[in-house]
Design a protein around this motif. Sequence first.
Motif, PDB file in Angstrom:
ATOM      1  N   GLU A  85     -10.161   5.363 -12.791  1.00  0.00           N
ATOM      2  CA  GLU A  85     -10.227   5.508 -11.411  1.00  0.00           C
ATOM      3  C   GLU A  85     -11.629   5.281 -10.578  1.00  0.00           C
ATOM      4  O   GLU A  85     -12.039   4.388  -9.690  1.00  0.00           O
ATOM      5  CB  GLU A  85      -9.814   6.886 -10.891  1.00  0.00           C
ATOM      6  N   LEU A  86     -12.658   5.772 -11.217  1.00  0.00           N
ATOM      7  CA  LEU A  86     -14.218   5.355 -10.844  1.00  0.00           C
ATOM      8  C   LEU A  86     -14.474   4.153 -11.440  1.00  0.00           C
ATOM      9  O   LEU A  86     -15.259   3.668 -10.298  1.00  0.00           O
ATOM     10  CB  LEU A  86     -15.175   6.601 -11.750  1.00  0.00           C
ATOM     11  N   ALA A  87     -14.176   3.665 -12.339  1.00  0.00           N
ATOM     12  CA  ALA A  87     -14.554   2.123 -12.676  1.00  0.00           C
ATOM     13  C   ALA A  87     -13.549   1.434 -11.613  1.00  0.00           C
ATOM     14  O   ALA A  87     -14.208   0.128 -10.963  1.00  0.00           O
ATOM     15  CB  ALA A  87     -14.136   1.865 -14.068  1.00  0.00           C
ATOM     16  N   ARG A  88     -12.454   1.668 -11.283  1.00  0.00           N
ATOM     17  CA  ARG A  88     -11.893   0.845 -10.028  1.00  0.00           C
ATOM     18  C   ARG A  88     -12.485   0.985  -8.689  1.00  0.00           C
ATOM     19  O   ARG A  88     -12.607  -0.110  -7.938  1.00  0.00           O
ATOM     20  CB  ARG A  88     -10.396   1.119 -10.004  1.00  0.00           C
ATOM     21  N   ARG A  89     -13.011   2.167  -8.327  1.00  0.00           N
ATOM     22  CA  ARG A  89     -13.710   2.209  -7.256  1.00  0.00           C
ATOM     23  C   ARG A  89     -15.122   1.533  -7.075  1.00  0.00           C
ATOM     24  O   ARG A  89     -15.449   0.770  -6.082  1.00  0.00           O
ATOM     25  CB  ARG A  89     -14.050   3.929  -6.788  1.00  0.00           C
ATOM     26  N   ILE A  90     -15.673   1.606  -8.273  1.00  0.00           N
ATOM     27  CA  ILE A  90     -17.050   0.682  -8.363  1.00  0.00           C
ATOM     28  C   ILE A  90     -16.627  -0.780  -8.220  1.00  0.00           C
ATOM     29  O   ILE A  90     -17.462  -1.532  -7.315  1.00  0.00           O
ATOM     30  CB  ILE A  90     -17.745   0.986  -9.564  1.00  0.00           C
ATOM     31  N   ARG A  91     -15.749  -1.237  -8.684  1.00  0.00           N
ATOM     32  CA  ARG A  91     -15.493  -2.585  -8.838  1.00  0.00           C
ATOM     33  C   ARG A  91     -14.811  -3.048  -7.278  1.00  0.00           C
ATOM     34  O   ARG A  91     -15.238  -4.150  -6.896  1.00  0.00           O
ATOM     35  CB  ARG A  91     -14.128  -3.179  -9.634  1.00  0.00           C
ATOM     36  N   ALA A  92     -14.228  -2.077  -6.780  1.00  0.00           N
ATOM     37  CA  ALA A  92     -14.048  -2.483  -5.095  1.00  0.00           C
ATOM     38  C   ALA A  92     -15.227  -2.632  -4.358  1.00  0.00           C
ATOM     39  O   ALA A  92     -15.193  -3.342  -3.481  1.00  0.00           O
ATOM     40  CB  ALA A  92     -13.044  -1.209  -4.681  1.00  0.00           C
ATOM     41  N   VAL A  93     -15.930  -1.774  -4.574  1.00  0.00           N
ATOM     42  CA  VAL A  93     -17.398  -1.776  -3.934  1.00  0.00           C
ATOM     43  C   VAL A  93     -17.978  -3.152  -4.190  1.00  0.00           C
ATOM     44  O   VAL A  93     -18.450  -3.967  -3.167  1.00  0.00           O
ATOM     45  CB  VAL A  93     -18.620  -0.672  -4.207  1.00  0.00           C
ATOM     46  N   ALA A 134     -16.550  -5.973  -5.047  1.00  0.00           N
ATOM     47  CA  ALA A 134     -15.912  -7.031  -4.180  1.00  0.00           C
ATOM     48  C   ALA A 134     -16.286  -7.142  -2.919  1.00  0.00           C
ATOM     49  O   ALA A 134     -15.927  -8.184  -2.324  1.00  0.00           O
ATOM     50  CB  ALA A 134     -14.364  -6.648  -4.467  1.00  0.00           C
ATOM     51  N   ARG A 135     -16.630  -6.024  -2.279  1.00  0.00           N
ATOM     52  CA  ARG A 135     -17.111  -6.113  -0.716  1.00  0.00           C
ATOM     53  C   ARG A 135     -18.607  -6.539  -0.624  1.00  0.00           C
ATOM     54  O   ARG A 135     -19.109  -6.765   0.584  1.00  0.00           O
ATOM     55  CB  ARG A 135     -16.937  -4.857  -0.162  1.00  0.00           C
ATOM     56  N   LEU A 136     -19.396  -6.591  -1.648  1.00  0.00           N
ATOM     57  CA  LEU A 136     -20.860  -6.878  -1.308  1.00  0.00           C
ATOM     58  C   LEU A 136     -20.805  -8.313  -1.195  1.00  0.00           C
ATOM     59  O   LEU A 136     -19.998  -9.423  -1.479  1.00  0.00           O
ATOM     60  CB  LEU A 136     -21.466  -7.029  -2.711  1.00  0.00           C
ATOM     61  N   PRO A 137     -21.695  -9.064   0.026  1.00  0.00           N
ATOM     62  CA  PRO A 137     -22.095 -10.265   0.512  1.00  0.00           C
ATOM     63  C   PRO A 137     -22.280 -11.097  -0.857  1.00  0.00           C
ATOM     64  O   PRO A 137     -22.999 -10.841  -1.734  1.00  0.00           O
ATOM     65  CB  PRO A 137     -22.986 -10.146   1.452  1.00  0.00           C
ATOM     66  N   GLY A 138     -21.840 -12.360  -0.703  1.00  0.00           N
ATOM     67  CA  GLY A 138     -22.075 -13.203  -1.746  1.00  0.00           C
ATOM     68  C   GLY A 138     -21.368 -13.084  -3.076  1.00  0.00           C
ATOM     69  O   GLY A 138     -21.667 -14.005  -4.145  1.00  0.00           O
ATOM     70  N   ILE A 139     -20.313 -12.168  -3.343  1.00  0.00           N
ATOM     71  CA  ILE A 139     -19.542 -11.940  -4.445  1.00  0.00           C
ATOM     72  C   ILE A 139     -18.037 -12.372  -4.047  1.00  0.00           C
ATOM     73  O   ILE A 139     -17.506 -12.054  -3.058  1.00  0.00           O
ATOM     74  CB  ILE A 139     -19.716 -10.578  -4.797  1.00  0.00           C
ATOM     75  N   VAL A 140     -17.765 -12.960  -5.218  1.00  0.00           N
ATOM     76  CA  VAL A 140     -16.172 -13.606  -5.069  1.00  0.00           C
ATOM     77  C   VAL A 140     -15.449 -12.937  -6.440  1.00  0.00           C
ATOM     78  O   VAL A 140     -15.692 -12.946  -7.355  1.00  0.00           O
ATOM     79  CB  VAL A 140     -16.138 -15.051  -5.124  1.00  0.00           C
ATOM     80  N   THR A 141     -14.116 -12.289  -5.854  1.00  0.00           N
ATOM     81  CA  THR A 141     -13.418 -11.936  -6.932  1.00  0.00           C
ATOM     82  C   THR A 141     -12.436 -12.972  -7.732  1.00  0.00           C
ATOM     83  O   THR A 141     -12.160 -13.872  -7.202  1.00  0.00           O
ATOM     84  CB  THR A 141     -12.357 -10.923  -6.173  1.00  0.00           C
ATOM     85  N   ILE A 142     -12.569 -12.761  -9.260  1.00  0.00           N
ATOM     86  CA  ILE A 142     -11.842 -13.509  -9.845  1.00  0.00           C
ATOM     87  C   ILE A 142     -10.389 -12.915 -10.258  1.00  0.00           C
ATOM     88  O   ILE A 142     -10.506 -11.872 -11.082  1.00  0.00           O
ATOM     89  CB  ILE A 142     -12.532 -13.987 -11.050  1.00  0.00           C
ATOM     90  N   SER A 143      -9.198 -13.197  -9.861  1.00  0.00           N
ATOM     91  CA  SER A 143      -8.107 -12.790 -10.044  1.00  0.00           C
ATOM     92  C   SER A 143      -7.038 -13.821  -9.905  1.00  0.00           C
ATOM     93  O   SER A 143      -6.343 -14.204  -8.834  1.00  0.00           O
ATOM     94  CB  SER A 143      -7.703 -11.697  -8.847  1.00  0.00           C
ATOM     95  N   PRO A 144      -6.871 -14.551 -11.192  1.00  0.00           N
ATOM     96  CA  PRO A 144      -5.901 -15.650 -11.195  1.00  0.00           C
ATOM     97  C   PRO A 144      -4.582 -15.373 -11.027  1.00  0.00           C
ATOM     98  O   PRO A 144      -4.270 -14.073 -11.480  1.00  0.00           O
ATOM     99  CB  PRO A 144      -6.230 -16.201 -12.640  1.00  0.00           C
ATOM    100  N   GLU A 145      -3.759 -16.201 -10.557  1.00  0.00           N
ATOM    101  CA  GLU A 145      -2.289 -15.985 -10.303  1.00  0.00           C
ATOM    102  C   GLU A 145      -1.586 -16.086 -11.520  1.00  0.00           C
ATOM    103  O   GLU A 145      -2.145 -16.941 -12.603  1.00  0.00           O
ATOM    104  CB  GLU A 145      -1.779 -16.978  -9.347  1.00  0.00           C
ATOM    105  N   PRO A 146      -0.578 -15.404 -12.055  1.00  0.00           N
ATOM    106  CA  PRO A 146       0.157 -15.694 -13.290  1.00  0.00           C
ATOM    107  C   PRO A 146       0.554 -17.130 -13.392  1.00  0.00           C
ATOM    108  O   PRO A 146       0.922 -17.408 -12.338  1.00  0.00           O
ATOM    109  CB  PRO A 146       1.256 -14.435 -13.329  1.00  0.00           C
ATOM    110  N   GLY A 147       0.492 -17.494 -14.391  1.00  0.00           N
ATOM    111  CA  GLY A 147       0.817 -19.050 -14.645  1.00  0.00           C
ATOM    112  C   GLY A 147      -0.246 -19.977 -14.714  1.00  0.00           C
ATOM    113  O   GLY A 147      -0.141 -21.088 -15.020  1.00  0.00           O
ATOM    114  N   THR A 148      -1.384 -19.277 -14.119  1.00  0.00           N
ATOM    115  CA  THR A 148      -2.659 -20.211 -14.285  1.00  0.00           C
ATOM    116  C   THR A 148      -3.079 -20.492 -15.569  1.00  0.00           C
ATOM    117  O   THR A 148      -3.023 -19.543 -16.227  1.00  0.00           O
ATOM    118  CB  THR A 148      -3.571 -19.480 -13.335  1.00  0.00           C
ATOM    119  N   PRO A 149      -3.658 -21.545 -15.911  1.00  0.00           N
ATOM    120  CA  PRO A 149      -3.942 -21.788 -17.367  1.00  0.00           C
ATOM    121  C   PRO A 149      -5.279 -20.908 -17.538  1.00  0.00           C
ATOM    122  O   PRO A 149      -6.092 -20.643 -16.540  1.00  0.00           O
ATOM    123  CB  PRO A 149      -4.609 -23.384 -17.171  1.00  0.00           C
ATOM    124  N   PHE A 150      -5.292 -20.412 -18.713  1.00  0.00           N
ATOM    125  CA  PHE A 150      -6.517 -19.636 -19.133  1.00  0.00           C
ATOM    126  C   PHE A 150      -7.603 -20.554 -19.208  1.00  0.00           C
ATOM    127  O   PHE A 150      -7.813 -21.717 -19.894  1.00  0.00           O
ATOM    128  CB  PHE A 150      -6.270 -19.107 -20.699  1.00  0.00           C
TER     129      PHE A 150
END
Length: 97
Positions: free
Chosen positions: A16-24, A26-42
Amino acid sequence: MAADLLAVADRLTSRELARRIRAVVARLPGIVTISPEPGTPFDPAAHSWAETHGATEPLQCGRIADVLDPGFRESHTRKVLKPARVAVYDMEEKSHD
């Protein structure tokens, strides 16, 4: 700073704490989340193969089945700070961690 926060999150035993840190991060300027859709090539440049799911058909092999943890990259340099941990379809189930 984002890379340092992600390194701390990776070492925590509290998911839970790790999830919260990652959420912070993700909101930092200049940071993009990598969350590929299922079915996307590895993509080994942006994804970390953590689990294998059995493919029901050959066309699924090498494609993402599920995102276990999002990854992050810098938006201006596209440098990957942390690859997304993913489950990938393959004909044999095995662990890549």
